[in-house]
Design an enzyme around this catalytic site. Structure first.
Site, PDB file in Angstrom:
ATOM      1  N   LYS A 108      61.349  62.983  77.488  1.00 56.84           N
ATOM      2  CA  LYS A 108      61.803  64.060  78.363  1.00 56.84           C
ATOM      3  C   LYS A 108      62.287  63.468  79.676  1.00 56.84           C
ATOM      4  CE  LYS A 108      59.068  67.707  77.312  1.00 56.84           C
ATOM      5  NZ  LYS A 108      57.958  68.616  77.455  1.00 56.84           N
ATOM      6  N   MET A 133      47.492  67.780  75.691  1.00 50.52           N
ATOM      7  CA  MET A 133      48.553  68.731  76.056  1.00 50.52           C
ATOM      8  C   MET A 133      47.990  70.101  76.417  1.00 50.52           C
ATOM      9  SD  MET A 133      51.370  67.630  73.178  1.00 50.52           S
ATOM     10  CE  MET A 133      50.232  67.189  71.884  1.00 50.52           C
ATOM     11  N   ASP A 182      59.038  56.342  74.328  1.00 53.55           N
ATOM     12  CA  ASP A 182      58.776  57.695  74.834  1.00 53.55           C
ATOM     13  C   ASP A 182      58.424  57.694  76.316  1.00 53.55           C
ATOM     14  OD1 ASP A 182      59.237  58.960  72.478  1.00 53.55           O
ATOM     15  OD2 ASP A 182      57.136  59.079  71.878  1.00 53.55           O
TER      16      ASP A 182
HETATM   17  N1  SAH Z   1      49.993  59.859  70.670  1.00 54.12           N
HETATM   18  C1  SAH Z   1      49.381  60.088  71.971  1.00 54.12           C
HETATM   19  C2  SAH Z   1      49.356  61.550  72.325  1.00 54.12           C
HETATM   20  C3  SAH Z   1      50.732  62.133  72.490  1.00 54.12           C
HETATM   21  S1  SAH Z   1      50.704  63.805  72.967  1.00 54.12           S
HETATM   22  C4  SAH Z   1      47.982  59.483  71.957  1.00 54.12           C
HETATM   23  O1  SAH Z   1      47.460  59.119  70.903  1.00 54.12           O
HETATM   24  O2  SAH Z   1      47.383  59.359  73.036  1.00 54.12           O
HETATM   25  C5  SAH Z   1      50.858  63.688  74.713  1.00 54.12           C
HETATM   26  C6  SAH Z   1      49.549  64.046  75.362  1.00 54.12           C
HETATM   27  O3  SAH Z   1      48.659  62.965  75.263  1.00 54.12           O
HETATM   28  C7  SAH Z   1      49.639  64.350  76.833  1.00 54.12           C
HETATM   29  O4  SAH Z   1      50.059  65.673  77.078  1.00 54.12           O
HETATM   30  C8  SAH Z   1      48.201  64.144  77.240  1.00 54.12           C
HETATM   31  O5  SAH Z   1      47.397  65.208  76.839  1.00 54.12           O
HETATM   32  C9  SAH Z   1      47.832  62.945  76.394  1.00 54.12           C
HETATM   33  N2  SAH Z   1      48.028  61.680  77.090  1.00 54.12           N
HETATM   34  C10 SAH Z   1      48.773  60.641  76.687  1.00 54.12           C
HETATM   35  N3  SAH Z   1      48.676  59.621  77.566  1.00 54.12           N
HETATM   36  C11 SAH Z   1      47.840  60.029  78.539  1.00 54.12           C
HETATM   37  C12 SAH Z   1      47.331  59.420  79.720  1.00 54.12           C
HETATM   38  N4  SAH Z   1      47.653  58.175  80.096  1.00 54.12           N
HETATM   39  N5  SAH Z   1      46.476  60.140  80.475  1.00 54.12           N
HETATM   40  C13 SAH Z   1      46.109  61.377  80.135  1.00 54.12           C
HETATM   41  N6  SAH Z   1      46.576  61.999  79.037  1.00 54.12           N
HETATM   42  C14 SAH Z   1      47.423  61.330  78.241  1.00 54.12           C
END
Ligand code: SAH
Length: 280
Positions: free
Chosen positions: A68, A183, A47
Site C-alpha cells: 500500500k 489487523m 510488501d
Molecule cells: N504475515 C504477517 C501478517 C500480515 S497481516 C505475519 O506473520 O506477521 C498484517 C498485520 O500483521 C498487521 O496489520 C499487524 O496486525 C501485524 N503486524 C505485522 N508486522 C507487525 C509489526 N512489526 N508490529 C505489529 N504488528 C505487525
C-alpha cells in the site's frame, strides 16, 4: 556483511519464485534461508511491512514494491501473483518477501497456489510471525503454562474489510485464554465489545504492540474495558498486534527491553504463583 555459516545452502535457479517471510521488522529476525535468498535474487518483490534495511542486503537485485502506498488501495493480489509468474517466465530468480510469516494472514497461500497453477516452481521460507515474535519483543510469552494451553490467532479484517462476521467470538472467548489479533486496530471497538459480550471481564489484561521489533516499537498495557479509550489517548497507529489474556501480565517481569535500558522488573511474580517450581 555477515557471512552465511557453512552449510549446503539451496541455490536459487532462474525461473524459480521463493516465497519468503521477512519476520516482523528487526532484520535480525530473518532466517538464514531468507538471507541466502537475498544474496541470490535477481528481483525482490516486497510488501509494505518489510524494512528497508533488509532490502539493502540484496543490492544486486531489482526491488519492486507491492504494498500500500499513501493510502491508495494495495496493488491487487491477482496482479502481484501474475507479476510473479511473468518474472519467473522471464527467467528471473524471484524473491517474494512478505512481512512476518508468508502463510500467516499474509495471503501467501494464494500467491503460491497461483504460481503452482501456472507451473512455476516454488520454495517456501517461513518467517517469524508478528503475533509471536512481536509479543516476545514486548516481553509477552504467547503461551505460558499458568495461563493458557491454547492460543487463537484471529484477523480483525475479513475480505470485505469488516470485522470478520465469520468468527464465532463466543466460542473463541470460551475456548482460548489468550487471543492474538492481527489487523485489529480499525475495528477494535467492535472486537472488544464482542469479547465483553461473550463474557470476558472488563478487567482482562490487553497489550497493544505497534511496529513491534523495530526502533519505533510501542507497547500499551490496557484492559478490555478501557482499551478503545487507551489506544486513542496513546495515539497508537497500525501495524499493531493486540494480545488479550493474562499472559500480558508477564510483561511486568519479562519486559527485557526496559530492563536492558536499566529498568527494574515491576513485579517478579505477576501471576501470583509464588516461587517457581524447582522441577518442570
Ligand atoms: N504475515 C504477517 C501478517 C500480515 S497481516 C505475519 O506473520 O506477521 C498484517 C498485520 O500483521 C498487521 O496489520 C499487524 O496486525 C501485524 N503486524 C505485522 N508486522 C507487525 C509489526 N512489526 N508490529 C505489529 N504488528 C505487525
Amino acid at each position: 556483511m555477515t557471512h552465511l555459516p557453512d552449510h549446503n545452502w539451496p541455490q536459487m535457479e532462474p525461473g524459480w519464485v521463493w516465497l519468503c517471510g521477512a519476520g516482523p521488522g528487526d532484520p535480525g529476525l530473518l532466517t538464514l534461508h531468507a538471507l541466502n535468498a537475498l544474496r541470490q535474487a535477481d528481483v525482490v518483490i516486497y510488501d509494505a511491512l518489510v524494512q528497508e534495511a533488509i532490502l539493502d542486503w540484496a543490492p544486486q537485485a531489482e526491488h519492486i514494491y507491492a504494498g500500500k502506498r499513501g493510502g491508495k488501495p494495495s496493488t491487487k493480489q491477482r496482479d502481484i501473483s501474475l507479476r510473479l509468474v511473468d518474472l519467473s517466465r522471464a527467467g528471473k530468480r524471484v524473491l517474494r518477501l512478505k512481512g512476518g510469516d508468508p502463510f500467516v494472514f499474509g495471503r501467501g497461500g494464494e500467491e503460491a497456489q497461483t504460481l503452482v497453477q501456472h507451473g512455476v516452481p516454488i520454495r517456501i521460507i517461513p518467517g517469524i510471525s508478528a503475533g509471536i515474535g512481536g509479543l516476545a519483543y514486548a516481553g509477552i510469552p504467547v503461551t505460558h503454562r499458568d495461563v493458557n494451553q491454547s492460543v487463537t490467532f484471529v484477523t480483525g479484517h475479513d475480505q470485505s474489510g469488516n470485522t470478520p462476521g465469520s468468527l464465532d467470538w463466543q466460542a473463541i472467548s470460551k475456548g482460548s485464554q489468550v487471543i492474538v489479533i492481527y489487523m485489529g486496530m480499525k475495528h477494535i471497538a467492535q472486537i472488544s465489545a464482542k469479547l465483553l459480550e461473550a463474557g470476558r471481564p472488563a478487567s482482562e489484561p490487553v497489550a497493544v504492540v505497534t511496529t513491534a521489533t523495530t526502533q519505533d516499537q510501542k507497547v500499551l498495557e490496557s484492559t478490555l474495558g478501557t482499551l478503545v479509550a487507551d489506544i486513542e489517548a496513546a495515539g497508537l497507529e497500525p501495524p499493531a498486534i493486540i494480545c488479550v489474556g493474562r499472559s500480558v501480565l508477564m510483561r511486568q517481569v519479562l519486559d527485557w527491553q526496559s530492563m536492558a535500558a536499566g529498568a527494574v522488573p515491576r513485579d517478579l511474580d505477576p501471576l501470583g504463583r509464588g516461587r517457581p517450581a524447582e522441577s518442570a
